[in-house]
Design a protein around this motif. Structure first.
Motif, PDB file in Angstrom:
ATOM      1  N   ILE A  22      -6.576  -0.559  -1.507  1.00 51.81           N
ATOM      2  CA  ILE A  22      -6.889  -0.111  -2.131  1.00 51.81           C
ATOM      3  C   ILE A  22      -7.386  -1.650  -2.686  1.00 51.81           C
ATOM      4  CG2 ILE A  22      -5.522  -0.353  -4.282  1.00 51.81           C
ATOM      5  CD1 ILE A  22      -3.854   1.306  -2.832  1.00 51.81           C
ATOM      6  N   GLN A  23      -7.794  -2.834  -1.551  1.00 54.21           N
ATOM      7  CA  GLN A  23      -8.641  -4.009  -2.381  1.00 54.21           C
ATOM      8  C   GLN A  23     -10.071  -4.127  -2.311  1.00 54.21           C
ATOM      9  OE1 GLN A  23      -5.803  -6.021   0.097  1.00 54.21           O
ATOM     10  NE2 GLN A  23      -5.064  -7.136  -1.564  1.00 54.21           N
ATOM     11  N   LYS A  24     -10.554  -3.263  -1.371  1.00 49.87           N
ATOM     12  CA  LYS A  24     -12.135  -2.501  -1.260  1.00 49.87           C
ATOM     13  C   LYS A  24     -12.798  -2.730  -2.545  1.00 49.87           C
ATOM     14  CE  LYS A  24     -12.927   0.343   2.619  1.00 49.87           C
ATOM     15  NZ  LYS A  24     -13.119   1.191   3.758  1.00 49.87           N
ATOM     16  N   VAL A  25     -11.977  -2.101  -3.935  1.00 49.84           N
ATOM     17  CA  VAL A  25     -12.259  -1.932  -5.063  1.00 49.84           C
ATOM     18  C   VAL A  25     -11.228  -2.413  -6.221  1.00 49.84           C
ATOM     19  CG1 VAL A  25     -12.633  -0.487  -7.337  1.00 49.84           C
ATOM     20  CG2 VAL A  25     -12.434   0.428  -4.697  1.00 49.84           C
ATOM     21  N   ILE A  26     -10.229  -2.820  -5.845  1.00 44.78           N
ATOM     22  CA  ILE A  26      -9.828  -3.954  -6.855  1.00 44.78           C
ATOM     23  C   ILE A  26      -9.315  -5.354  -6.172  1.00 44.78           C
ATOM     24  CG2 ILE A  26      -7.059  -4.037  -7.951  1.00 44.78           C
ATOM     25  CD1 ILE A  26      -8.694  -1.655  -8.545  1.00 44.78           C
ATOM     26  N   VAL A  27      -9.693  -6.175  -6.918  1.00 44.08           N
ATOM     27  CA  VAL A  27     -10.544  -8.182  -7.200  1.00 44.08           C
ATOM     28  C   VAL A  27      -8.837  -8.215  -7.662  1.00 44.08           C
ATOM     29  CG1 VAL A  27     -11.030  -9.950  -6.745  1.00 44.08           C
ATOM     30  CG2 VAL A  27     -12.148  -7.506  -6.983  1.00 44.08           C
ATOM     31  N   GLY A  28      -8.264  -8.835  -5.973  1.00 40.01           N
ATOM     32  CA  GLY A  28      -6.292  -9.517  -6.980  1.00 40.01           C
ATOM     33  C   GLY A  28      -5.216  -9.199  -6.998  1.00 40.01           C
ATOM     34  N   GLN A  29      -5.003  -8.631  -7.805  1.00 40.22           N
ATOM     35  CA  GLN A  29      -4.153  -8.422  -8.432  1.00 40.22           C
ATOM     36  C   GLN A  29      -2.497  -7.902  -6.605  1.00 40.22           C
ATOM     37  OE1 GLN A  29      -3.402  -8.588 -10.926  1.00 40.22           O
ATOM     38  NE2 GLN A  29      -5.341  -7.970 -12.250  1.00 40.22           N
ATOM     39  N   ASP A  30      -2.512  -8.337  -5.955  1.00 36.50           N
ATOM     40  CA  ASP A  30      -2.001  -7.747  -5.051  1.00 36.50           C
ATOM     41  C   ASP A  30      -0.208  -7.750  -4.817  1.00 36.50           C
ATOM     42  OD1 ASP A  30      -3.980  -9.657  -3.935  1.00 36.50           O
ATOM     43  OD2 ASP A  30      -3.154 -10.441  -2.002  1.00 36.50           O
ATOM     44  N   LEU A  31       0.329  -8.715  -5.851  1.00 37.08           N
ATOM     45  CA  LEU A  31       1.535  -7.957  -6.308  1.00 37.08           C
ATOM     46  C   LEU A  31       1.575  -6.721  -6.905  1.00 37.08           C
ATOM     47  CD1 LEU A  31       4.350  -8.926  -6.381  1.00 37.08           C
ATOM     48  CD2 LEU A  31       4.008 -10.354  -8.350  1.00 37.08           C
ATOM     49  N   ILE A  32       0.538  -6.416  -7.710  1.00 39.39           N
ATOM     50  CA  ILE A  32       0.307  -5.192  -8.262  1.00 39.39           C
ATOM     51  C   ILE A  32       0.639  -4.118  -8.208  1.00 39.39           C
ATOM     52  CG2 ILE A  32      -1.121  -4.270 -10.741  1.00 39.39           C
ATOM     53  CD1 ILE A  32       0.772  -6.894 -11.329  1.00 39.39           C
ATOM     54  N   ILE A  33      -0.216  -4.104  -6.693  1.00 41.05           N
ATOM     55  CA  ILE A  33      -0.513  -3.274  -5.970  1.00 41.05           C
ATOM     56  C   ILE A  33       0.570  -2.856  -5.012  1.00 41.05           C
ATOM     57  CG2 ILE A  33      -2.534  -2.364  -3.654  1.00 41.05           C
ATOM     58  CD1 ILE A  33      -4.198  -4.264  -4.267  1.00 41.05           C
ATOM     59  N   GLU A  34       1.172  -4.069  -4.262  1.00 46.69           N
ATOM     60  CA  GLU A  34       2.372  -4.112  -3.995  1.00 46.69           C
ATOM     61  C   GLU A  34       3.784  -3.772  -4.895  1.00 46.69           C
ATOM     62  OE1 GLU A  34       5.850  -7.171  -1.120  1.00 46.69           O
ATOM     63  OE2 GLU A  34       3.561  -7.831  -1.753  1.00 46.69           O
ATOM     64  N   GLU A  35       3.246  -3.279  -5.665  1.00 46.55           N
ATOM     65  CA  GLU A  35       4.811  -3.440  -6.389  1.00 46.55           C
ATOM     66  C   GLU A  35       4.934  -1.850  -6.732  1.00 46.55           C
ATOM     67  OE1 GLU A  35       6.337  -7.202  -8.838  1.00 46.55           O
ATOM     68  OE2 GLU A  35       5.224  -5.581  -9.772  1.00 46.55           O
ATOM     69  N   MET A  36       3.500  -0.908  -6.649  1.00 48.10           N
ATOM     70  CA  MET A  36       3.689  -0.053  -7.078  1.00 48.10           C
ATOM     71  C   MET A  36       3.211   0.675  -5.526  1.00 48.10           C
ATOM     72  SD  MET A  36      -0.749   0.294  -8.709  1.00 48.10           S
ATOM     73  CE  MET A  36      -1.309   1.595  -8.970  1.00 48.10           C
ATOM     74  N   LEU A  37       3.111   0.408  -4.586  1.00 47.27           N
ATOM     75  CA  LEU A  37       3.388   0.697  -3.339  1.00 47.27           C
ATOM     76  C   LEU A  37       4.652   1.081  -2.477  1.00 47.27           C
ATOM     77  CD1 LEU A  37       0.541  -0.817  -1.273  1.00 47.27           C
ATOM     78  CD2 LEU A  37       0.531   1.978  -2.244  1.00 47.27           C
ATOM     79  N   ILE A  38       5.646  -0.051  -3.287  1.00 46.43           N
ATOM     80  CA  ILE A  38       6.927  -0.141  -3.664  1.00 46.43           C
ATOM     81  C   ILE A  38       7.458   0.823  -4.180  1.00 46.43           C
ATOM     82  CG2 ILE A  38       8.866  -1.302  -4.588  1.00 46.43           C
ATOM     83  CD1 ILE A  38       7.634  -3.900  -3.448  1.00 46.43           C
ATOM     84  N   ALA A  39       6.694   1.599  -5.358  1.00 53.05           N
ATOM     85  CA  ALA A  39       7.737   2.370  -6.279  1.00 53.05           C
ATOM     86  C   ALA A  39       7.198   3.679  -5.287  1.00 53.05           C
ATOM     87  CB  ALA A  39       6.852   2.490  -7.738  1.00 53.05           C
ATOM     88  N   LEU A  40       6.339   4.018  -4.889  1.00 53.42           N
ATOM     89  CA  LEU A  40       6.771   5.524  -4.431  1.00 53.42           C
ATOM     90  C   LEU A  40       6.985   5.912  -2.943  1.00 53.42           C
ATOM     91  CD1 LEU A  40       4.372   7.690  -3.473  1.00 53.42           C
ATOM     92  CD2 LEU A  40       2.573   6.283  -1.976  1.00 53.42           C
ATOM     93  N   MET A  41       7.175   4.509  -2.099  1.00 50.66           N
ATOM     94  CA  MET A  41       8.378   4.303  -1.056  1.00 50.66           C
ATOM     95  C   MET A  41       9.566   3.937  -1.740  1.00 50.66           C
ATOM     96  SD  MET A  41       6.558   0.569   0.392  1.00 50.66           S
ATOM     97  CE  MET A  41       8.449   0.921   2.332  1.00 50.66           C
ATOM     98  N   ALA A  42      10.111   4.320  -2.674  1.00 49.00           N
ATOM     99  CA  ALA A  42      11.441   4.238  -3.416  1.00 49.00           C
ATOM    100  C   ALA A  42      11.274   5.722  -3.944  1.00 49.00           C
ATOM    101  CB  ALA A  42      11.579   3.433  -4.264  1.00 49.00           C
ATOM    102  N   GLY A  43      10.537   6.360  -3.964  1.00 51.73           N
ATOM    103  CA  GLY A  43      10.853   8.068  -4.673  1.00 51.73           C
ATOM    104  C   GLY A  43      10.534   8.271  -6.738  1.00 51.73           C
TER     105      GLY A  43
END
Length: 332
Positions: A22-43
């Protein structure tokens, strides 16, 4: 755990690779990306808020490309109808018998990942069409229930509600979002990198890293991550302290109109488990709970008129609670 240890490590490794893709395209926003993936993992589902031009839509589209899942985008507009989202019945004819019958034509909601773009630009009647899908993972039309494919993940974007042409989301629908993520402006270095990488001829290619079965396994593993009874008690005290009628925290009494319900506690524990697993741990730490409290409570604590007039936010309530609620003596 039922899944072998090597398989667990492989799945966690894919999460790291997914973030990098994802970071190939999105610069920075590490915490945002991590929170989106956390939501996916938590269903659960995510609500992303930011002013126009902060790449909210691009972030979701890039994430969908890195996931080997079906993806649909719904552009929410003032004239959008519930049937435009859920689907509608169409009249068809059986050529062999000449009989006519109604057939349900599935709408864009029938996908693994649904981008609800600018969700607050459509009236509440249409927004509410998402409610059953978000909670029950099914859709009812004409008395017939249609299950949605799993995993099912809604990523909704919205502009700040004070902007022209926006409708605030109903509290019941807000509560269905596991996390409410606010996207801010990039740093000086990040903005320069964005301008450099997006105005040239070269475009990054995003490859699918993880599929539906892996995500289902991750969601099962997330629920198996352990959390101590003391930390569960801490979560209960933390959530109850958001309610003005039962709290002992002066800041809450002064600024909060309504506190969070039990669903907030469930969301906090699940996302803390997902964060622990994301970081390669099989037990929740206090820090996981305190970090995830912000996106979990942001939309579940309703501020009073005085707070709105003085720009006191729900994040400041979370700050006060983190300082006020005593840590348990044993955390693991």
């Amino acid at each position: 755990m039922e899944t072998s240890e090597s398989n667990v490590k492989n799945l966690i490794g894919k999460l790291s690779a997914l973030k990098s893709e994802i970071q190939k395209v999105i610069v920075g926003q590490d915490l945002i990306i991590e929170e989106m993936l956390i939501a996916l993992m938590a269903g659960g589902h995510c609500l992303l808020e930011g002013v126009p031009g902060l790449a909210k839509t691009l972030m979701v589209k890039t994430m969908s490309q890195a996931l080997d899942l079906s993806f649909r985008r719904i552009q929410f507009t003032p004239d959008l109808m519930p049937t435009d989202i859920v689907g509608t019945e169409i009249l068809e004819e059986d050529h062999a018998t000449g009989k006519r019958f109604f057939k349900f034509n599935k709408g864009p909601l029938f996908a693994n990942i649904v981008l609800a773009d600018e969700v607050n630009r459509t009236p509440p009647k249409t927004q509410s069409a998402l409610l059953e899908a978000m909670q029950e993972f099914e859709v009812t039309y004409g008395g017939q229930t249609y299950p949605l494919d799993r995993p099912f993940f809604i990523l909704a974007t919205q502009n700040p509600i004070e902007q022209a042409g926006t409708y605030p989301l109903p509290e019941a629908q807000l509560d269905r979002f596991l996390l409410y993520i606010k996207i801010g402006y990039p740093t000086v270095v990040e903005e320069a990198k964005i301008l450099s990488s997006t105005t040239g001829a070269k475009k990054a290619t995003v490859n699918p890293i993880i599929g539906a079965e892996d995500i289902k396994q991750l969601q099962s593993l997330t629920r198996e991550v352990s959390i101590s009874d003391d930390l569960i008690t801490y979560v209960s005290e933390f959530i109850r302290a958001t309610r003005p009628d039962s709290t002992s925290v002066p800041f809450v009494k002064e600024w909060v109109r309504w506190g969070a319900g039990p669903r907030a506690g469930q969301a906090l524990i699940l996302t803390a488990k997902a964060k622990a697993l994301f970081n390669g741990r099989y037990a929740v730490l206090m820090e996981d709970l305190q970090i995830m409290a912000y996106p979990v409570l942001r939309h579940r604590v309703l501020m009073n008129f005085k707070a709105e007039a003085e720009n006191v936010s729900s994040d400041q309530v979370t700050d006060a609670l983190v300082k006020a609620i005593a840590r348990p003596k044993t955390e693991i």
